[in-house]
Design a protein around this motif. Structure first.
Motif, PDB file in Angstrom:
ATOM      1  N   CYS A  64       0.833  -1.209   0.000  1.00  0.00           N
ATOM      2  CA  CYS A  64       0.000   0.000   0.000  1.00  0.00           C
ATOM      3  C   CYS A  64       0.864   1.253   0.000  1.00  0.00           C
ATOM      4  O   CYS A  64       0.488   2.280  -0.591  1.00  0.00           O
ATOM      5  CB  CYS A  64      -0.939  -0.002   1.205  1.00  0.00           C
ATOM      6  N   GLY A  65       2.030   1.174   0.652  1.00  0.00           N
ATOM      7  CA  GLY A  65       2.964   2.293   0.592  1.00  0.00           C
ATOM      8  C   GLY A  65       3.451   2.525  -0.822  1.00  0.00           C
ATOM      9  O   GLY A  65       3.568   3.678  -1.278  1.00  0.00           O
ATOM     10  N   THR A  68       0.597   4.267  -2.808  1.00  0.00           N
ATOM     11  CA  THR A  68       0.499   5.695  -2.497  1.00  0.00           C
ATOM     12  C   THR A  68       1.668   6.469  -3.092  1.00  0.00           C
ATOM     13  O   THR A  68       1.505   7.585  -3.611  1.00  0.00           O
ATOM     14  CB  THR A  68       0.446   5.895  -0.970  1.00  0.00           C
ATOM     15  N   ASP A  69       2.846   5.885  -3.036  1.00  0.00           N
ATOM     16  CA  ASP A  69       4.021   6.559  -3.585  1.00  0.00           C
ATOM     17  C   ASP A  69       3.904   6.712  -5.096  1.00  0.00           C
ATOM     18  O   ASP A  69       4.275   7.760  -5.657  1.00  0.00           O
ATOM     19  CB  ASP A  69       5.280   5.773  -3.225  1.00  0.00           C
ATOM     20  N   ARG A  72       1.570   9.564  -5.970  1.00  0.00           N
ATOM     21  CA  ARG A  72       2.149  10.890  -5.727  1.00  0.00           C
ATOM     22  C   ARG A  72       3.395  11.136  -6.563  1.00  0.00           C
ATOM     23  O   ARG A  72       3.699  12.286  -6.902  1.00  0.00           O
ATOM     24  CB  ARG A  72       2.487  11.026  -4.242  1.00  0.00           C
ATOM     25  N   ARG A 190      11.475   1.769  -4.093  1.00  0.00           N
ATOM     26  CA  ARG A 190      10.662   2.790  -3.444  1.00  0.00           C
ATOM     27  C   ARG A 190      10.372   2.515  -1.958  1.00  0.00           C
ATOM     28  O   ARG A 190       9.940   3.428  -1.264  1.00  0.00           O
ATOM     29  CB  ARG A 190       9.341   2.946  -4.198  1.00  0.00           C
ATOM     30  N   SER A 262       5.024  11.833   3.387  1.00  0.00           N
ATOM     31  CA  SER A 262       5.497  10.450   3.383  1.00  0.00           C
ATOM     32  C   SER A 262       4.323   9.506   3.171  1.00  0.00           C
ATOM     33  O   SER A 262       3.227   9.734   3.682  1.00  0.00           O
ATOM     34  CB  SER A 262       6.170  10.140   4.723  1.00  0.00           C
ATOM     35  N   TRP A 263       4.558   8.429   2.455  1.00  0.00           N
ATOM     36  CA  TRP A 263       3.467   7.476   2.247  1.00  0.00           C
ATOM     37  C   TRP A 263       3.009   6.888   3.576  1.00  0.00           C
ATOM     38  O   TRP A 263       1.816   6.660   3.763  1.00  0.00           O
ATOM     39  CB  TRP A 263       3.857   6.378   1.267  1.00  0.00           C
ATOM     40  N   TYR A 264       3.937   6.667   4.505  1.00  0.00           N
ATOM     41  CA  TYR A 264       3.506   6.094   5.781  1.00  0.00           C
ATOM     42  C   TYR A 264       2.679   7.106   6.575  1.00  0.00           C
ATOM     43  O   TYR A 264       1.663   6.749   7.182  1.00  0.00           O
ATOM     44  CB  TYR A 264       4.699   5.629   6.622  1.00  0.00           C
ATOM     45  N   ASN A 267      -0.759   6.968   4.955  1.00  0.00           N
ATOM     46  CA  ASN A 267      -1.467   5.695   5.068  1.00  0.00           C
ATOM     47  C   ASN A 267      -1.824   5.312   6.501  1.00  0.00           C
ATOM     48  O   ASN A 267      -2.715   4.490   6.715  1.00  0.00           O
ATOM     49  CB  ASN A 267      -0.638   4.570   4.439  1.00  0.00           C
TER      50      ASN A 267
END
Length: 534
Positions: A64-65, A68-69, A72, A190, A262-264, A267
């Motif tokens: 999932c990270g 999202t990355d 973006r 990534r 940040s993706w984290y 998320n």
């Protein structure tokens, strides 16, 4: 440091098994780590901080990270198309799934990320497709056949939660199709490299996990033996990592906790259902209270392995637990460490005896799932809704609760509130009737056209057997037991996936003349599938 050292020193003897590795971090700094036992019992190879283990479903948050990355920071090929990256990824759903699943349902990538899609779990369905526990499953060969047999939801997307590896299998395939790059390559570029995970990698084929670590089934009483895995995971699981890798990941998590870029950071925000209720799961991250402390976490399980990682955003405490044993409870190890660290006392509750009418079997007509209630220890009930019985503390004569459920009994109706699923079940007591000595009317073959599965029923009296055929072969025989009038449980303690689905509910359907015309089969991961007697 002294306190952490003492706590970690207690872990091996409290949670006995072949071996394990644990790390605790505070404010992104390593407080302590402990490796014990053996990665390979036969070759006497010790467990170490650089031993690679499959982290299984912990993979989901990293997938999932990556999603999202990419939304973006799209790849050059994605930018060249001129369309929004998120649209490019979501458009792939139409290429992978039956068109009827998308038409007027509002299914989105976010529903998949949050386990709110309503799509049934494919690892549970492999039982109905004739898989053997040690059989092979290929992403390239069997994945498309699996997706082609998903033709309906077991609830409306966005309204409820149900764990489904299928969601993340689909996300991974969408990513590969849109980027044109292998999933392992994208994860390395990534996720692993930015997080400093130097030896982590995608190893989809479980039969090719890197040496020397061996995952063990069995226990101390009957002995430990290597668990056999021959399946491929690529997105829903598949990453192998060492304790050192996971320490680096937790340091990345702490750095990213408040970073909206940040993706984290994005998320880990709490998600919602379509009705506005807060959801405890999103983007491969589960929210759970431990002794009143919020943790954002996920576990992992494969035959022979149990794993957990958790992060408390308020305390900035991370705990990683990696165990190479089937019956280890990595989540319990993590919770034990956190409670010891923070001085949370063990709860001492008043013992209240349950009312005499609890015991029995109940059927929720909406989900088609059976719920069994039995008496447990002093002041406890054992309520089986998921894979194994949930210990519930009796708080009133006809009310009991656990961390995840609240049960109340009103006459013949069992109300079971499951906040994590955003659902309350209203199950009716099933008459306890001894099966007829001649059960020939249930014997025979039944077919579910929707998923292309055949169910065979044989046996006599109250000793029935069930087995399934499908595109994965002819599955093993499962024992069945009566739960009441026209209600049976089909036991599935071992399956391709670990943890297995547990009991399947089998509801006998009759016509107006009382003749058996079919059965409805389902489990908590894959509900209400209609089989017609042939």
């Amino acid at each position: 440091m002294a306190a952490i050292t003492d706590i970690l020193a207690d872990v091996p003897s409290r949670f006995r098994g072949p071996g394990g590795a644990v790390a605790v971090l505070k404010d992104g700094k390593l407080l302590g780590q402990q490796c014990w036992g053996y990665a390979d019992l036969h070759r006497r190879i010790p467990m170490a901080a650089d031993t690679l283990l499959p982290i299984c479903s912990i993979t989901k948050q990293m997938l999932c990270g990556l999603l999202t990355d990419l939304e973006r920071n799209p790849t050059p090929a994605m930018r060249a198309r001129g369309e929004e990256p998120a649209k490019q990824l979501s458009d792939q759903l139409g290429q992978l799934l039956d068109p009827n699943l998308l038409q007027d349902t509002g299914l989105t990538m976010r529903h998949l990320c949050n386990n709110q899609s309503g799509i049934r779990d494919y690892w549970a369905l492999t039982v109905l497709w004739g898989a053997k526990p040690e059989g092979q499953f290929s992403v390239a060969e069997h994945g498309p056949k699996m997706l082609a047999r998903l033709k309906s939801f077991h609830f409306e997307p966005g309204t409820e939660y149900s764990y489904a590896n299928t969601n993340f299998f689909i996300i991974a395939r969408c990513i590969e199709q849109v980027t044109g790059q292998p999933l392992g390559e994208l994860l390395a570029q990534r996720i692993f490299t930015p997080a400093g995970m130097q030896t982590a990698r995608l190893c989809a084929n479980t039969a090719e996990h890197p040496a020397p670590c061996v995952g063990y089934e069995g226990d101390e009483t009957f002995g430990f033996y290597p668990g056999i895995n021959r399946i491929e995971w690529a997105g829903d699981a598949g990453i192998v990592a060492s304790l050192a890798d996971m320490i680096a990941y937790e340091q990345f998590v702490d750095r990213s906790r408040d970073n909206s870029q940040s993706w984290y950071g994005l998320n880990s925000e709490q998600q919602k259902y379509s009705d506005g209720n807060p959801a405890d799961y999103g983007f491969g991250l589960a929210r759970q209270l431990v002794g009143g402390i919020l943790t954002v976490r996920h576990g992992g399980a494969l035959r022979g392995y149990r794993l957990s990682r958790s992060y408390s955003p308020e305390l900035r405490v991370s705990i990683v637990v990696l165990l190479n044993q089937e019956h280890g409870d990595a989540g319990a190890v993590s919770d034990y460490i956190l409670k010891r660290m923070t001085g949370v006392p063990e709860a001492k509750n008043e013992v209240i005896n349950p009312g005499p009418d609890w015991g029995g079997s109940y059927l929720d007509s909406e989900t088609g799932l059976a719920i069994t209630v039995n008496k447990g220890g002093a002041g406890e009930l054992l309520v089986k809704y998921h894979r194994k019985p949930d210990k519930m503390r009796v708080v009133e004569e006809y009310k009991a609760q656990s961390n995840g459920m609240v049960a109340t009994l009103d006459g013949a109706t069992l109300h079971l509130h499951v906040p994590q699923d955003n659902r309350t079940l209203h199950a009716q007591r099933v008459a306890s009737v001894k099966p007829a000595s001649n059960s020939s009317e249930l014997q025979g073959d039944y077919r579910c056209a929707e998923i292309d599965s055949v169910f065979h029923c044989s046996g006599s009296g109250d000793m029935l057997y069930g087995m399934f055929d499908g595109f994965l072969g002819q599955g093993p025989v499962h024992m069945m037991r009566s739960l009441g009038e026209d209600l049976w449980a089909l036991s599935c303690p071992r399956a391709m996936d670990s943890t297995p689905p547990g009991d399947w509910t089998v509801i006998v359907r009759r016509n107006d003349d009382g003749k058996v015309v079919g059965v409805t089969i389902g489990c908590w991961l894959a509900r209400r599938l209609e089989f017609i007697k042939q």
